[in-house]
Design an enzyme around this catalytic site. Sequence first.
Site, short mmCIF file in Angstrom:
data_model
loop_
_atom_site.label_atom_id
_atom_site.label_comp_id
_atom_site.label_asym_id
_atom_site.label_seq_id
_atom_site.Cartn_x
_atom_site.Cartn_y
_atom_site.Cartn_z
N GLU A 170 6.31 -9.65 -3.72
CA GLU A 170 5.05 -9.14 -3.19
C GLU A 170 5.22 -8.63 -1.77
O GLU A 170 4.58 -7.65 -1.36
CB GLU A 170 3.99 -10.25 -3.24
CG GLU A 170 3.54 -10.62 -4.64
CD GLU A 170 2.96 -9.42 -5.39
OE1 GLU A 170 1.98 -8.84 -4.90
OE2 GLU A 170 3.48 -9.08 -6.45
N TRP A 212 6.80 -5.21 -2.03
CA TRP A 212 5.77 -4.20 -2.31
C TRP A 212 5.11 -3.75 -1.00
O TRP A 212 4.83 -2.56 -0.81
CB TRP A 212 4.71 -4.76 -3.26
CG TRP A 212 5.00 -4.62 -4.72
CD1 TRP A 212 5.38 -5.59 -5.59
CD2 TRP A 212 4.93 -3.41 -5.50
NE1 TRP A 212 5.54 -5.07 -6.85
CE2 TRP A 212 5.27 -3.73 -6.83
CE3 TRP A 212 4.61 -2.08 -5.19
CZ2 TRP A 212 5.30 -2.78 -7.85
CZ3 TRP A 212 4.63 -1.13 -6.21
CH2 TRP A 212 4.98 -1.49 -7.52
N ASN A 230 -5.96 -10.55 -6.45
CA ASN A 230 -5.14 -9.36 -6.64
C ASN A 230 -5.12 -8.87 -8.09
O ASN A 230 -5.17 -7.67 -8.34
CB ASN A 230 -3.70 -9.61 -6.16
CG ASN A 230 -2.87 -8.34 -6.14
OD1 ASN A 230 -3.22 -7.39 -5.46
ND2 ASN A 230 -1.80 -8.31 -6.91
N TRP A 282 -12.51 14.58 -12.40
CA TRP A 282 -13.24 13.32 -12.35
C TRP A 282 -14.71 13.54 -12.71
O TRP A 282 -15.30 14.55 -12.34
CB TRP A 282 -13.14 12.72 -10.95
CG TRP A 282 -11.74 12.50 -10.47
CD1 TRP A 282 -11.08 13.24 -9.53
CD2 TRP A 282 -10.82 11.49 -10.89
NE1 TRP A 282 -9.81 12.76 -9.34
CE2 TRP A 282 -9.63 11.68 -10.16
CE3 TRP A 282 -10.90 10.45 -11.81
CZ2 TRP A 282 -8.51 10.85 -10.33
CZ3 TRP A 282 -9.80 9.62 -11.97
CH2 TRP A 282 -8.62 9.83 -11.24
N TRP A 314 -10.32 7.99 -7.60
CA TRP A 314 -9.78 6.77 -6.99
C TRP A 314 -10.08 6.69 -5.50
O TRP A 314 -10.19 5.59 -4.94
CB TRP A 314 -8.28 6.68 -7.23
CG TRP A 314 -7.48 7.81 -6.62
CD1 TRP A 314 -7.15 8.99 -7.23
CD2 TRP A 314 -6.91 7.87 -5.32
NE1 TRP A 314 -6.42 9.79 -6.38
CE2 TRP A 314 -6.24 9.12 -5.20
CE3 TRP A 314 -6.88 7.00 -4.24
CZ2 TRP A 314 -5.58 9.51 -4.05
CZ3 TRP A 314 -6.21 7.39 -3.07
CH2 TRP A 314 -5.57 8.63 -2.98
N TRP A 344 -4.42 1.60 -5.17
CA TRP A 344 -5.36 2.49 -5.87
C TRP A 344 -4.64 3.62 -6.59
O TRP A 344 -5.00 3.99 -7.71
CB TRP A 344 -6.40 3.03 -4.89
CG TRP A 344 -7.56 2.11 -4.79
CD1 TRP A 344 -7.79 1.13 -3.85
CD2 TRP A 344 -8.65 2.01 -5.73
NE1 TRP A 344 -8.94 0.45 -4.15
CE2 TRP A 344 -9.49 0.96 -5.28
CE3 TRP A 344 -8.99 2.69 -6.88
CZ2 TRP A 344 -10.66 0.60 -5.96
CZ3 TRP A 344 -10.15 2.33 -7.56
CH2 TRP A 344 -10.97 1.29 -7.10
#
Length: 452
Positions: A273, A276, A339, A304, A357, A380
């Site tokens: 993590e 990331w 999360n 969209w 998004w 996102w």
Amino acid sequence: MSKSITIFWFRRDLRLEDNAGFYRALKNEKNVLPLFIFDREILDKLENKKDTRVEFIYDEIMRLHAELKEEGSTILVRYGTPEKVWKKLLKEYTIESVYTNHDYEPYAKKRDAAIEAILSKKNIPFKTYKDHVIFEKDEVVKKDGDPYVVFTPYSKVWKAKLKSRMVKNTADTLSEKISYYFKPYPNRKYFKHLLQTKPEEIITLQEMGFERTDQSIPDRSVSKKLVKHYDETRNFPAINGTTQLSIHFRFGTISIRDKALKGKRLNETFLSELIWRDFYAMILDHFPHVADGPFREKYTQIEWRNNEKEFKAWCEGQTGYPIVDAGMRQLNQSGYMHNRVRMITASFLTKHLLVDWQWGEAYFAEKLLDYDLASNNGGWQWAAGTGTDAAPYFRIFNPYTQATKFDKQEEYIKEWVPEFGTEEYPEPIVDHKEARERCLRVYKEGLAKAER
């Protein structure tokens, strides 16, 4: 003040211990005066004047103020735009040099360039250091020097690089080798180089136009047991299975090196993590366009739906999908969201409702106490399929199976959606199967259009 000073500028590193730039300022210079600027370029854009993040920063500054007072020093706290603040400081002090730590966000890089230009006119060096991440910029790249844009190979090289750093020591035990790289910067050893001066008065929250809130902040400490079992517990939102350290990482009130060492020793999933986190910071640094649009340009062709009524229902936790609504209500009430549920809610907005998004990213930016541009943007874009992921758009989370898998007893759902299972709870605003088919069709059409 006639005495020459060095300034250390606190930003996303609100701690005295194990602070890379602060350590170097104290080690290399004398009469080091800490500084923090409440940046009006940022604060003036916050519509909600009851912002827990501002309150949190303020309280951390007051903590630093108290700690520095015990050392016979102080922290300058200024309120204004950085350029104006620095121009005024140059009139008030004889500044020999300025130290700070790197910030990778587009606004921060622009700000620092402007301040460096102001200081250079006075021949004052502006020295910045890596502190916010383990590896940055070009430290983990491909053999040809290009940055990685897929996480898995980046992660492998990141770990190999960490291992190579550790074996530089001739010590026999792994723990000693690890300590070689993660040895904390011994700031306190050099506290004698702080400027000895009386405490400065600090502007109040109210004077800056902000009010206190009743939201609580997670503790900065985490148990060894939780980290050790992190891989087993982190996906279940009803239990205390995550560290909730993200706000402390965001504002640097804890050391990333200390927590990475714990991860290396105790749990590879926890360490992953943190990788990331480095990865998304690197992506933002190398590809700043992601702050304003998709990582992959072809995704600009996605049409969209952006139905405002449906977006409002998502924001308020009234979609009729219990796991989604629980997550959104947790966010709205606490400033935090688990999360796993962040991924579910983001997937639902972008894939089920076909809402851009960037709408969701902006809403999270407003609500999340741990908001971090690089990580929020990366998450996102991962959910929307527009980012660095190698197999993006056809991954569509099924909210029902996600709830069954990670909240089987519906404890999390019932905590945040008490009317679930009653007539008061709304019907689903979209059918899962139909929404999935619509999403696949719209994405395929958009990508085909981009290729023409």
